[in-house]
Design an enzyme around this catalytic site. Structure first.
Site, mmCIF file in Angstrom:
data_model
loop_
_atom_site.group_PDB
_atom_site.id
_atom_site.type_symbol
_atom_site.label_atom_id
_atom_site.label_comp_id
_atom_site.label_asym_id
_atom_site.label_seq_id
_atom_site.Cartn_x
_atom_site.Cartn_y
_atom_site.Cartn_z
ATOM 1 N N ASP A 463 1.590 -24.228 14.586
ATOM 2 C CA ASP A 463 2.131 -25.927 14.496
ATOM 3 C C ASP A 463 1.071 -26.721 14.232
ATOM 4 O O ASP A 463 -0.076 -26.348 13.681
ATOM 5 C CB ASP A 463 2.315 -25.899 16.115
ATOM 6 C CG ASP A 463 3.199 -27.076 16.663
ATOM 7 O OD1 ASP A 463 3.534 -27.713 15.550
ATOM 8 O OD2 ASP A 463 3.672 -27.275 17.769
ATOM 9 N N ASP A 532 12.492 -30.790 16.704
ATOM 10 C CA ASP A 532 12.624 -30.542 18.141
ATOM 11 C C ASP A 532 13.651 -31.054 18.797
ATOM 12 O O ASP A 532 14.148 -30.654 19.779
ATOM 13 C CB ASP A 532 11.403 -31.504 18.707
ATOM 14 C CG ASP A 532 9.845 -30.586 18.647
ATOM 15 O OD1 ASP A 532 9.950 -29.477 18.516
ATOM 16 O OD2 ASP A 532 8.825 -31.205 19.208
HETATM 17 C C1 DGJ Z 1 5.584 -29.176 18.923
HETATM 18 C C2 DGJ Z 1 6.772 -28.112 18.495
HETATM 19 O O1 DGJ Z 1 7.626 -28.553 17.608
HETATM 20 C C3 DGJ Z 1 7.263 -27.606 19.658
HETATM 21 O O2 DGJ Z 1 8.275 -26.626 19.477
HETATM 22 C C4 DGJ Z 1 6.307 -27.004 20.535
HETATM 23 O O3 DGJ Z 1 5.747 -25.862 20.072
HETATM 24 C C5 DGJ Z 1 5.273 -27.951 21.020
HETATM 25 N N1 DGJ Z 1 4.788 -28.480 19.700
HETATM 26 C C6 DGJ Z 1 4.229 -27.246 21.910
HETATM 27 O O4 DGJ Z 1 3.027 -28.126 21.968
#
Ligand code: DGJ
Length: 720
Positions: A463, A532
């Site tokens: 991430d 997301d």
């Molecule tokens: C952002 C990501 O897009 C989510 O899927 C998740 O992993 C969060 N970060 C976790 O902090």
């Protein structure tokens, strides 16, 4: 494509626009259906004579007009956006590029690379233009090497990957923009005279607002099956810029590359700068074809394990966020097994001891398991998963640091932040200074430790939740304007080292949703997190956007609890890409569980068609209250169609949908799959057999009398 006459043009333009260089040397960069024809003018400069459909008679290439200079330099006679603009060691701000030689190589069986060397007659600067043409996929990759043969540092003010010229009646730009939870929204506009730029200045989370790709339609706005269109994308995980400039003669130049904003690059004596690749595909038959070209190219040549299968995973983020312990995870692993998923993916919140990661305010940088949460560590979780007959994967955000962390305390000089200014937080975190090789080593070692110490680890989610701001690299000292670029180059270096050691471990690239979606990253990552926002209504648009450029096995789509739509709708939407789950399985009703178990079985049966088949977008959500698309396998024996009714009115008139890509001679049985237990198919023609010809000329009544907003169907077609 039409070419300008050279009457009435000012003298300077005459030099570059209309002269027929009958005896100039032609350099043909060709794929099966596309040609980019360059020629060397009498003055030694290289010109672009043509870009478009390959001419039937190669002899016609010799009578093409000279065209515009292929890689225009700044500081000389051209007064529009140059491809390259440098400052020499002695301060001279100009560059002239004269043809020196040409090499043709075959880096693999499917492509031909043409390297054209250009040299400045007065300064020891060489610019090598690379064009790699993938014949079968009709894709061309263009990039540039700039070699500094001077005795001191030169400054690269502009250093484009590619410059392309067009001469059409009008130009239509399709761009993809958005924000967090709103990625890849499609927007179309007619270009007007002057400049249009699409760029990013965000550094790490580079594509959050604008994505590094576009479609350019010539003469009229292309649609899926007609019109001249070029799809272009920059393979760079950082700041990019596409510059479209329509001049006084209605000619268009497209300059693509790293965004030179705050990035005048200091290139030391003897060094070579290699730009990222601009990847493009052209078709005279609409945007569906350029998408299919890019998908095939990506799977065959670019994406890590592009032609291999992917894992269906169950993630815990939406269910637990940071609130879990071993026992809770144990239960979720059981759910993964119950569901029929291949893997359980543990998300954010497993690390940090002095500053445990119990929310997003602490812990980033301290990549040790939190003892209070996970007393037996990752080793135990890997073993547990194995004992249950599933696999285990884990989330990490290795480029970042929270001020509340031991890493921050130990290495304040490893962080990007301005001297004499307050720290600027975004999601309570800061970016590590990857321009510093020691920091790059730290990131590599973090990953190497995590993977090396847990041999059973089967998946990583990498991430990157913040963009860069208030930039200053303590390491770069007086070379601050190299930061954006060196950061990305060192990131690639880390990824290269990682892939040398762990060549096939599936790794998903995530950037607070889909803010890192480019083809250079995909050389190292098997897939990316699209957004997301998993509300399926929104997802239809987001995934539609990505489908223009990326094959479906790279676009990760999860079934979650976002949105009020039925579980079936959510599942059908996620199934058009790389299916996964991020949902509390224990809260599913027995019917929902049975449906999901069957859906995964269906997906496993159909995924080779979805991942490796040819995509045909049939009805666009941007033009109707529904979206319909289908995939057809390579031998046209199996096809899968996805039908999504969006905010459609109950008595809205919807036509039959004509299919594409089938074999007209073959007969296909059409069957609706993915139905809730006890539900009846909505496909009026369910269970019947039709010729491909019929399906493509007459089509299917996908909804019968059951038309309702936010409903969907999946149709499997099998050649008999
Ligand atoms: C952002 C990501 O897009 C989510 O899927 C998740 O992993 C969060 N970060 C976790 O902090």
């Amino acid at each position: 494509m039409k070419y300008k006459k050279y009457i009435l043009l000012p003298a300077l333009a005459l030099l570059t626009t209309g002269l027929h260089a009958q005896d100039g040397k032609r350099i043909a960069i060709e794929t099966d259906h596309t040609a980019l024809i360059l020629n060397i003018g009498k003055n030694g400069r290289v010109y672009q004579s043509y870009l478009g459909e390959r001419l039937a008679d190669a002899a016609d290439n010799n009578v093409l007009p000279q065209g515009k200079e292929a890689y225009i330099t700044g500081g000389m006679e051209d007064q529009f956006q140059p491809a390259i603009r440098i400052t020499h060691t002695d301060g001279n701000p100009s560059l002239e590029l004269i043809y020196a030689d040409k090499k043709v190589i075959h880096p693999d069986t499917g492509s031909t690379e043409t390297i054209i060397s250009l040299k400045d007659p007065q300064y020891p600067i060489t610019v090598n233009l690379h064009y790699q043409a993938y014949a079968h996929e009709d894709v061309i990759k263009a990039w540039t090497e700039i070699v500094n043969g001077e005795k001191g540092t030169i400054i690269l003010n502009d250093y484009a990957s590619s410059m392309l010229h067009f001469d059409a009646g009008s130009y239509w730009l399709t761009q993809f923009h958005g924000d967090w939870a709103y990625e890849m929204q499609m927007q179309e506009s007619k270009l007007t005279s002057g400049i249009k730029e699409i760029d990013s200045k965000l550094g790490t989370r580079a594509d959050m607002y604008q994505s590094p790709m576009f479609l350019l339609s010539l003469n009229k706005l292309s649609d899926e099956t007609s019109g001249e269109v070029m799809a272009g994308t920059l393979a760079w995980t950082g700041n990019f810029r596409f510059h479209f400039e329509q001049d006084q003669n209605n000619s268009l130049r497209v300059v693509s590359g790293i965004n030179p904003y705050a990035s005048a690059y200091q290139l030391a004596a003897g060094k070579t700068f290699t730009t990222p690749a601009f990847i493009f595909s052209y078709s005279a038959h609409g945007r569906g074809q350029v998408s299919r070209n890019l998908h095939a190219w990506a799977r065959n040549y670019d994406v890590m394990d592009g032609n291999k299968s992917r894992l269906v995973l169950l993630n815990n983020w939406e269910t637990t966020t940071f609130n879990f312990n071993e026992q809770r995870l144990d239960g979720i692993m059981d759910d993964a097994v119950k569901l029929g998923a291949d893997l359980f993916l543990l998300d954010d919140g497993w690390f940090g001891n002095k500053y445990p990661r119990s929310n997003d305010k602490a812990g980033l940088g301290d990549w040790q398991e939190t003892k209070t949460k996970l007393p037996n560590g990752i080793t135990h979780l890997v073993k547990q998963a194995d004992a249950k007959g599933t696999k285990f994967g884990i989330w990490i955000e290795p480029e970042m640091v929270n001020p509340k962390s031991e890493l921050y305390e130990k290495h304040p000089d490893w962080i990007i932040k301005l001297p004499n200014r307050a720290e600027n937080y975004y999601r309570n975190q800061l970016v590590l200074d990857l321009a510093n090789p020691k920091v790059a080593d730290f990131v590599f070692n973090t990953m190497d430790d995590l993977i090396g110490k847990h041999p059973g680890l089967a998946f990583i989610k990498w991430d990157c939740n913040r963009l860069m701001s208030n930039n200053w690299s303590p390491y770069l000292k007086d070379k601050q304007s190299n930061l954006y670029v060196d950061y990305v180059l060192n990131l690639y270096d880390v990824l290269k080292r990682l892939r040398a050691k762990y060549p096939h471990l599936p790794i998903m690239l995530c950037s607070g949703g889909g803010a890192r979606t480019d083809y250079e990253a995909l050389k190292y990552f098997t897939e990316f997190w699209a957004s997301d926002d998993t509300d399926p209504l929104e997802r239809v648009y987001i995934q539609w956007g990505y489908s223009n450029f990326f094959p479906s096995n790279t676009v990760t789509c999860h079934v979650t609890s976002w949105g009020k739509q039925s579980l079936k709708f959510r599942t059908d939407v996620a199934m058009m890409g790389k299916l996964g789950y991020d949902i509390d399985v224990s809260k599913m009703t027995p019917d929902e569980l049975a449906f999901s178990q069957q859906a995964i079985k269906n997906y496993k049966r159909l995924s080779s068609v979805i991942w490796f088949g040819e995509l045909y977008r049939l009805v666009s959500p941007y033009e109707a209250n529904r979206a319909v698309l289908m995939y057809v396998d390579g031998i046209k024996a199996k096809a899968v169609l996805f039908n999504y009714n969006l905010n459609i009115r109950e008595r809205e008139q919807v036509n039959r949908v004509r299919l594409q890509g089938l074999d007209p001679q073959k007969k296909y049985k059409v069957e609706e799959v993915n139905m809730m237990p006890g539900a009846k198919p909505i496909l009026a023609d369910n269970g019947r057999t039709y010729t491909g010809d019929y399906l493509m000329k007459i089509g299917l009544d996908l909804n019968g009398w059951h038309l309702k907003a936010l409903t969907s169907s999946v149709v499997e077609m099998t050649a008999q």
